[in-house]
Design a protein around this motif. Sequence first.
Motif, short mmCIF file in Angstrom:
data_model
loop_
_atom_site.label_atom_id
_atom_site.label_comp_id
_atom_site.label_asym_id
_atom_site.label_seq_id
_atom_site.Cartn_x
_atom_site.Cartn_y
_atom_site.Cartn_z
N TYR A 123 47.82 100.76 58.67
CA TYR A 123 48.49 101.92 58.11
C TYR A 123 48.29 101.91 56.60
O TYR A 123 48.41 100.88 55.95
N ALA A 124 48.00 103.08 56.05
CA ALA A 124 47.79 103.19 54.61
C ALA A 124 49.13 103.12 53.89
O ALA A 124 50.13 103.66 54.36
N ARG A 125 49.13 102.46 52.75
CA ARG A 125 50.32 102.41 51.91
C ARG A 125 50.32 103.66 51.03
O ARG A 125 49.27 104.10 50.58
N PRO A 126 51.50 104.21 50.74
CA PRO A 126 51.53 105.38 49.85
C PRO A 126 51.06 104.99 48.45
O PRO A 126 51.31 103.88 47.98
N ARG A 127 50.38 105.90 47.82
CA ARG A 127 49.87 105.66 46.48
C ARG A 127 51.03 105.67 45.48
O ARG A 127 51.93 106.53 45.56
N ALA A 128 51.01 104.76 44.54
CA ALA A 128 52.05 104.71 43.52
C ALA A 128 51.88 105.91 42.59
O ALA A 128 50.76 106.34 42.32
N PRO A 129 52.99 106.46 42.10
CA PRO A 129 52.85 107.61 41.18
C PRO A 129 52.14 107.16 39.91
O PRO A 129 52.30 106.03 39.45
N PRO A 130 51.33 108.05 39.34
CA PRO A 130 50.59 107.67 38.12
C PRO A 130 51.55 107.42 36.97
O PRO A 130 52.56 108.12 36.82
N GLN A 131 51.23 106.44 36.17
CA GLN A 131 52.06 106.12 35.02
C GLN A 131 51.60 106.97 33.84
O GLN A 131 50.40 107.06 33.56
N ARG A 132 52.53 107.58 33.19
CA ARG A 132 52.20 108.40 32.04
C ARG A 132 52.14 107.54 30.80
O ARG A 132 52.90 106.60 30.64
#
Length: 141
Positions: free
Chosen positions: A112-121
Amino acid sequence: MAVAAARGGLFRRLFSVSGFNPPPAAAAARPQADPSTNLFVSGLNKSTTSDKLREAFCKFGEVVDARVVTDRVTGYSRGFGFVKYADLEGAANGIKGMDGKFLDGWVIFAEYARPRAPPQRFQASQPRQPFEASEPGSGYH
């Protein structure tokens, strides 16, 4: 002579197969992702295309999307990809059917794919204050 023999024994102990202690299996295991319709497939042959990936996984359920990830500059496969199923049952069957199996001559792994972490600004750092002497007579004025 005894020192050389002691060094040789140390060398043998450091580089012998029997002296190697691998980490415990529990520490080496990665946490599994929550079940989802999106699968992460690794260990792909560099010649595997998105169409071949779709064809291999469509035997286990309705595949909505299959994509081999490629390098932006060269266009060559990076050796992994994603398969998205229409439902959770198809995804579970896809893992059972293809994990550890051969595809284009290579053993692949499906999970199962892990959700992508939100991009850091990017946050601009605060302007630094000029150095101020904390004690009189410290030599900085």
